[in-house]
Design an enzyme around this catalytic site. Structure first.
Site, PDB file in Angstrom:
ATOM      1  N   VAL A 168       1.228  -1.633  -0.042  1.00 15.88           N
ATOM      2  CA  VAL A 168       0.036   0.313  -0.163  1.00 15.88           C
ATOM      3  C   VAL A 168       0.537   1.116   0.113  1.00 15.88           C
ATOM      4  O   VAL A 168       0.507   2.364  -0.302  1.00 15.88           O
ATOM      5  CB  VAL A 168      -1.156  -0.256   1.038  1.00 15.88           C
ATOM      6  CG1 VAL A 168      -2.019   0.990   1.268  1.00 15.88           C
ATOM      7  CG2 VAL A 168      -1.498  -1.230   0.893  1.00 15.88           C
ATOM      8  N   ASP A 169       2.012   1.495   0.540  1.00 16.37           N
ATOM      9  CA  ASP A 169       2.409   2.638   1.093  1.00 16.37           C
ATOM     10  C   ASP A 169       3.930   2.825  -0.711  1.00 16.37           C
ATOM     11  O   ASP A 169       3.564   3.725  -1.227  1.00 16.37           O
ATOM     12  CB  ASP A 169       4.199   2.501   1.398  1.00 16.37           C
ATOM     13  CG  ASP A 169       3.713   2.536   3.192  1.00 16.37           C
ATOM     14  OD1 ASP A 169       2.852   3.441   3.496  1.00 16.37           O
ATOM     15  OD2 ASP A 169       4.748   2.041   4.413  1.00 16.37           O
ATOM     16  N   LEU A 170       3.835   1.554  -1.006  1.00 14.00           N
ATOM     17  CA  LEU A 170       4.410   1.775  -3.079  1.00 14.00           C
ATOM     18  C   LEU A 170       3.734   2.251  -3.846  1.00 14.00           C
ATOM     19  O   LEU A 170       3.642   3.105  -4.421  1.00 14.00           O
ATOM     20  CB  LEU A 170       4.850   0.148  -3.076  1.00 14.00           C
ATOM     21  CG  LEU A 170       6.342  -0.126  -2.129  1.00 14.00           C
ATOM     22  CD1 LEU A 170       6.723  -1.855  -2.448  1.00 14.00           C
ATOM     23  CD2 LEU A 170       7.242   0.708  -2.167  1.00 14.00           C
ATOM     24  N   ALA A 173       3.216   5.978  -2.930  1.00 17.42           N
ATOM     25  CA  ALA A 173       4.253   6.619  -3.634  1.00 17.42           C
ATOM     26  C   ALA A 173       3.674   6.569  -5.083  1.00 17.42           C
ATOM     27  O   ALA A 173       4.089   7.999  -5.663  1.00 17.42           O
ATOM     28  CB  ALA A 173       5.632   5.794  -3.187  1.00 17.42           C
TER      29      ALA A 173
END
Length: 381
Positions: A168-170, A173
């Site tokens: 999810v972070d990626l 980003a």
């Protein structure tokens, strides 16, 4: 060589993974990235080890190459003035603080844009910046749980599972970079910057693709199927003599080719397997039939035969094997960042008109503090 973001300045006020990863991508496109960190501690991922690499943890190094570091205490008047000077010069500001936390320092979007109206100010939040979501902590694992991703990951009937990387972070980003680049293009046409906001939950939901589409079409929420695909078969891992093989049959012609490779072409005309809907309806029978045939040889042998016949298939690689494959295919998956540091993952896009900016080592905490302070103190051109 001209790169898209040559001459642009990024003030990276973010930490952990989503924001720092977005900043690395902007650096690859030519921007100068100055990472602002807390004195003494820095980005909390510097301490997220083992394993350790370079001046900090392998985790920190993986998301912070090609940057300069300055340590600033926003509670200190002189340091805060330097932070203002930095964001007031920046083309792009990245931050992922708790909503409202930067207001008292004059580093929030409204304050920065009032002083620097051409800035593109990008906020990465967990669940949005208004209402109930503004107070919710934005951690990848939590968003995977609340956002439905864990419900479709894992074995059927088993415990929900997170994806093996902070996906999810990626995703966030990548969406942040997309939003920043769109805002920069808008600035070129309008002359004005803007506030871009990316929520982890929104990034995940926008990436649920066919699984969310299935729910929207039927009203029934999909559930975990292990390595099986909800709409295609065989599109899963199957047991061979020694190990698993991943088979991704996308149409009836590929299934016929698979049957021929396995030495039983008649399977392609079996009423249970002749069409994709029929195969999906008889998954268990299909798996059992195929695994009896696959037991005759090893996964790597079958994978080579299948690929030779145009059937998408491959062994289930570890990360070491995946990197080795990418290198063998000429994809250059890693980039050197200098002595005393391990290689890092490379920018994944190839451009015909330019190459990504040369990568530099992830910085030590405040490594560039003196130089950046002197630069900020000097008169602007």
């Amino acid at each position: 060589m001209i790169r898209p973001l040559d001459g642009m300045l990024v003030a990276d006020l973010s930490r952990v993974l989503a924001g720092p990863t977005a900043a690395v991508m902007l650096a690859d496109l030519g921007a100068r990235v100055i990472k602002v960190e807390r004195p003494g501690a820095g980005d909390e991922t510097r301490a997220w080890g083992p394993p350790w690499a370079g001046s900090s943890s392998a985790y920190f190094e993986a998301a912070n190459r090609s940057k300069q570091s300055i340590a600033l205490d926003f509670g200190d008047t002189a340091d805060l003035a330097l932070a203002h000077a930095l964001v007031d010069r920046a083309d792009i500001v990245l931050e992922n603080y708790r909503t409202g936390a930067l207001e008292r320092f004059g580093l929030d979007a409204a304050s920065v844009l009032a002083r620097n109206p051409r800035a593109v100010y990008c906020s990465i939040t967990g669940f949005g910046s208004t209402g109930e979501g503004a107070a919710m902590p934005g951690y990848d694992f939590l968003v995977q749980a609340l956002g439905g991703l864990m419900s479709i990951t894992g074995d059927p009937g088993g415990e929900p599972r997170k994806v093996g990387v902070a996906m999810v972070d990626l995703l966030a980003a990548n969406h942040a970079v997309m939003g920043v680049l769109a805002a920069l293009l808008h600035r070129e046409r309008s002359g004005a910057g803007q506030h871009v906001e990316v929520a982890l939950l929104s990034s995940l939901i926008a990436s649920l693709a066919n699984q969310a589409g299935s729910y929207l079409a039927t009203g029934t929420a999909p559930r975990a199927l292990g390595n099986r695909h909800p709409s295609i078969a065989p599109y899963e891992t199957l047991r061979c003599r020694d190990d698993l093989i991943a088979v991704a049959v996308g149409n009836d012609a590929q299934f016929a080719a698979l049957c021929a490779v396995l030495g039983d072409p008649g399977l392609a005309s079996d009423p249970r397997f002749a069409t994709n809907p029929a195969r999906v309806g008889h998954r268990d029978d299909l798996q059992g039939t195929l695994e009896v045939l696959l037991a005759a040889d090893d996964a790597a042998v079958w994978a080579a035969r299948m690929l030779g016949a145009g059937v998408p298939a491959g062994t289930v690689n570890g990360i070491d094997e995946a990197l080795a494959l990418a290198r063998r295919l000429g994809l250059a998956p890693t980039v050197g960042v200098g002595p005393d540091h391990p290689e890092q993952l490379a920018h994944p896009v190839r451009y015909s008109a330019f190459a990504p900016a040369p990568a530099t080592a992830p910085p030590a905490l405040d490594e560039h503090g003196a130089a950046v302070r002197a630069w900020l103190a000097a008169p602007r051109d």
